[in-house]
Design an enzyme around this catalytic site. Structure first.
Site, PDB file in Angstrom:
ATOM      1  N   LYS A  18       0.779  -1.090   0.126  1.00 59.05           N
ATOM      2  CA  LYS A  18       0.134   0.063  -0.069  1.00 59.05           C
ATOM      3  C   LYS A  18       0.627   1.295  -0.153  1.00 59.05           C
ATOM      4  O   LYS A  18       0.435   2.156  -0.770  1.00 59.05           O
ATOM      5  CB  LYS A  18      -1.116  -0.139   1.285  1.00 59.05           C
ATOM      6  CG  LYS A  18      -2.161  -0.926   0.992  1.00 59.05           C
ATOM      7  CD  LYS A  18      -3.337  -0.426   1.588  1.00 59.05           C
ATOM      8  CE  LYS A  18      -4.563  -1.452   1.198  1.00 59.05           C
ATOM      9  NZ  LYS A  18      -5.638  -1.387   1.957  1.00 59.05           N
ATOM     10  N   LYS A  78      -3.638 -10.698  -6.972  1.00 56.34           N
ATOM     11  CA  LYS A  78      -4.714 -10.878  -6.404  1.00 56.34           C
ATOM     12  C   LYS A  78      -6.048 -10.345  -7.262  1.00 56.34           C
ATOM     13  O   LYS A  78      -5.759  -8.881  -7.308  1.00 56.34           O
ATOM     14  CB  LYS A  78      -4.605 -10.285  -4.828  1.00 56.34           C
ATOM     15  CG  LYS A  78      -5.701 -10.805  -4.009  1.00 56.34           C
ATOM     16  CD  LYS A  78      -5.661 -10.088  -2.588  1.00 56.34           C
ATOM     17  CE  LYS A  78      -5.601  -8.594  -2.783  1.00 56.34           C
ATOM     18  NZ  LYS A  78      -5.799  -8.120  -1.320  1.00 56.34           N
ATOM     19  N   LYS A 128     -10.556  -5.012  -5.259  1.00 53.48           N
ATOM     20  CA  LYS A 128     -11.548  -3.910  -5.390  1.00 53.48           C
ATOM     21  C   LYS A 128     -10.840  -2.645  -6.144  1.00 53.48           C
ATOM     22  O   LYS A 128     -11.471  -1.923  -6.968  1.00 53.48           O
ATOM     23  CB  LYS A 128     -11.933  -3.261  -4.153  1.00 53.48           C
ATOM     24  CG  LYS A 128     -12.765  -4.239  -3.532  1.00 53.48           C
ATOM     25  CD  LYS A 128     -13.022  -3.706  -1.947  1.00 53.48           C
ATOM     26  CE  LYS A 128     -12.545  -4.884  -0.793  1.00 53.48           C
ATOM     27  NZ  LYS A 128     -12.979  -4.220   0.528  1.00 53.48           N
TER      28      LYS A 128
HETATM   29  P1  TYM Z   1     -10.277  -6.844   2.789  1.00 51.42           P
HETATM   30  O1  TYM Z   1     -11.346  -5.866   2.913  1.00 51.42           O
HETATM   31  O2  TYM Z   1      -9.111  -6.505   1.928  1.00 51.42           O
HETATM   32  O3  TYM Z   1     -10.686  -8.170   2.231  1.00 51.42           O
HETATM   33  C1  TYM Z   1     -11.998  -8.864   2.815  1.00 51.42           C
HETATM   34  C2  TYM Z   1     -11.727 -10.369   2.820  1.00 51.42           C
HETATM   35  O4  TYM Z   1     -11.758 -10.830   1.549  1.00 51.42           O
HETATM   36  C3  TYM Z   1     -10.545 -11.501   1.273  1.00 51.42           C
HETATM   37  N1  TYM Z   1      -9.984 -11.392   0.124  1.00 51.42           N
HETATM   38  C4  TYM Z   1      -9.657 -12.594  -0.896  1.00 51.42           C
HETATM   39  N2  TYM Z   1      -9.874 -13.608  -0.739  1.00 51.42           N
HETATM   40  C5  TYM Z   1      -9.649 -14.333  -1.699  1.00 51.42           C
HETATM   41  N3  TYM Z   1      -9.226 -13.995  -3.287  1.00 51.42           N
HETATM   42  C6  TYM Z   1      -9.065 -12.520  -3.329  1.00 51.42           C
HETATM   43  N4  TYM Z   1      -8.661 -11.987  -4.340  1.00 51.42           N
HETATM   44  C7  TYM Z   1      -9.389 -11.749  -2.115  1.00 51.42           C
HETATM   45  N5  TYM Z   1      -9.434 -10.445  -1.953  1.00 51.42           N
HETATM   46  C8  TYM Z   1      -9.944 -10.045  -0.516  1.00 51.42           C
HETATM   47  C9  TYM Z   1      -9.600 -11.038   2.448  1.00 51.42           C
HETATM   48  O5  TYM Z   1      -8.591 -11.916   2.702  1.00 51.42           O
HETATM   49  C10 TYM Z   1     -10.329 -10.764   3.492  1.00 51.42           C
HETATM   50  O6  TYM Z   1     -10.550 -11.986   4.077  1.00 51.42           O
HETATM   51  N6  TYM Z   1      -7.920  -5.982   7.072  1.00 51.42           N
HETATM   52  C11 TYM Z   1      -8.926  -6.655   6.664  1.00 51.42           C
HETATM   53  C12 TYM Z   1     -10.457  -6.313   7.013  1.00 51.42           C
HETATM   54  C13 TYM Z   1     -10.237  -6.577   8.682  1.00 51.42           C
HETATM   55  C14 TYM Z   1     -10.411  -7.686   9.277  1.00 51.42           C
HETATM   56  C15 TYM Z   1     -10.311  -7.384  10.584  1.00 51.42           C
HETATM   57  C16 TYM Z   1     -10.294  -9.112   8.900  1.00 51.42           C
HETATM   58  C17 TYM Z   1     -10.223  -5.493   9.445  1.00 51.42           C
HETATM   59  N7  TYM Z   1     -10.266  -6.220  10.863  1.00 51.42           N
HETATM   60  C18 TYM Z   1     -10.311  -8.342  11.709  1.00 51.42           C
HETATM   61  C19 TYM Z   1     -10.419  -9.932   9.881  1.00 51.42           C
HETATM   62  C20 TYM Z   1     -10.285  -9.620  10.988  1.00 51.42           C
HETATM   63  C21 TYM Z   1      -9.096  -6.402   4.991  1.00 51.42           C
HETATM   64  O7  TYM Z   1      -8.386  -5.185   4.520  1.00 51.42           O
HETATM   65  O8  TYM Z   1      -9.906  -7.356   4.166  1.00 51.42           O
END
Ligand code: TYM
Length: 330
Positions: free
Chosen positions: A114, A196, A199
């Site tokens: 990032k 990956k 979004k």
């Molecule tokens: P975020 O918002 O980037 O993604 C949400 C969830 O989706 C999964 N993910 C994917 N899985 C498979 N293939 C992909 N291309 C893909 N892109 C995203 C991510 O692994 C995630 O599970 N920091 C976290 C949000 C968060 C969180 C937490 C998660 C904040 N506090 C506490 C677990 C526990 C995040 O940015 O996810």
């Protein structure tokens, strides 16, 4: 109820969710509801680490909430809440900042990625993001944290922070286990299958959004990058595009990669891609209808997040009180 293991996970409020979020995370959130005591958060505070338009951030928060429910998370079974509405997150986040080493944060690949992407805004929040996330998890004394592959490093750091704290102050936090699905933990972009699916991808047709129309989905899958071999075979190193489509197809249809290979033996990529697109469309059909209804019912969404915040606060405040007591905060 008391004996059920506790789940905590979250998704950032940063826009329309992708098929990667769905397969890597959301589908498992739904599956786990009956067996576990589930807490699903909309991580809007984490979203502030990148500049956001305020109105858009609010709208995106509601979109994630509607997505959760439309995908099948039942607010009667699971606690669904917005991070900023449960103040304990910010409070524990600060305390845990003081128990997280800069050396640890320096190693986080998401921070490195990032910072490279947003070189004009490498703020302290982007850096300490993992301790806020650790707080999210530890507040609920979570046993299991279901996420995609990319979040595993953050969950592992959470374990280290919790163990460090427990060693200093005695048992305070449950040590959480990451739960990374065997298949689909890293769905790749359709145009760039070595990165990956995200979004924030700017490559056209790279990402399938859950809100895409059936026509969009068909078009994007048809345009997906493959290779010149013309054989549906799983081989990530040499055939990343086809392997990614195979993963998507196998997870949605709940079949093995071997089954996929057999099903498309002797068939070309044209037939295969049509089948993949149709499977995605069919999977998302009930979601679409429900999502649109929910986004047109703001009152209901407000009721759900208000009630969710109350339930979440009750759980989180217990842990925070204990932590304040332990460290000596009045
Ligand atoms: P975020 O918002 O980037 O993604 C949400 C969830 O989706 C999964 N993910 C994917 N899985 C498979 N293939 C992909 N291309 C893909 N892109 C995203 C991510 O692994 C995630 O599970 N920091 C976290 C949000 C968060 C969180 C937490 C998660 C904040 N506090 C506490 C677990 C526990 C995040 O940015 O996810």
């Amino acid at each position: 109820m008391e004996d059920k293991k506790v789940i905590l996970s979250g998704i950032q409020a940063t826009g329309n969710l992708t098929l990667g979020n769905y397969i890597g995370a959301l589908k498992n959130f739904v599956r786990m509801q009956d067996e576990f005591d589930c807490n699903y958060m909309i991580a809007n505070m984490h979203a502030l680490t990148v500049r956001r338009d305020p109105a858009e951030l609010k709208e995106n928060t509601l979109k994630v909430l509607a997505t959760y429910i439309a995908a099948g998370i039942d607010p009667e079974k699971s606690t669904i809440f917005v991070q900023s509405q449960v103040r304990e997150h910010a409070e524990l986040g600060w305390v845990l900042d003081c128990y997280t080493y800069m050396g640890e944060l320096n190693r986080m690949t998401q921070f490195k990625d990032k910072s490279a992407k947003h070189a004009d805004n490498i703020n302290a929040g982007l850096y300490t993001y993992p301790s806020l996330m650790a707080g999210d998890i530890l507040l609920y004394q979570a046993d299991i944290v279901p996420t995609g592959e990319d979040q595993k490093q953050h969950v592992e750091l959470t374990r280290d922070i919790a163990e460090r704290f427990n060693k200093l102050y005695g048992d305070t936090f449950k040590i959480p286990e990451p739960y990374i699905p065997k298949a689909g933990a890293r769905i790749m972009g359709l145009q760039d299958p070595t990165s990956k699916m995200s979004k924030s991808s700017t490559i056209p047709n790279d990402t399938i959004l859950l809100v895409d129309t059936p026509e969009d989905i068909m078009k994007k899958v048809k345009k997906a990058v493959t290779d010149s071999e013309g054989v549906v075979k799983y081989d990530v190193a040499n055939k990343p595009g086809v392997s990614n489509l195979m993963t998507i197809y196998s997870v949605i249809n709940n079949i093995t990669l071997d089954d996929v290979e057999k099903e498309f033996e002797g068939k070309g990529y044209g037939d295969f891609k049509t089948a993949v697109a149709e499977a995605i469309v069919k999977e998302l059909e009930p979601f679409h209808k429900k999502y649109n209804e929910l986004m047109n019912n703001r009152e209901y969404l407000e009721k759900i997040y208000t009630e969710g915040a109350k339930k979440a606060s009750e759980k989180a405040s217990k842990t925070l009180r204990l932590v304040y007591e332990k460290v000596g905060l009045i």
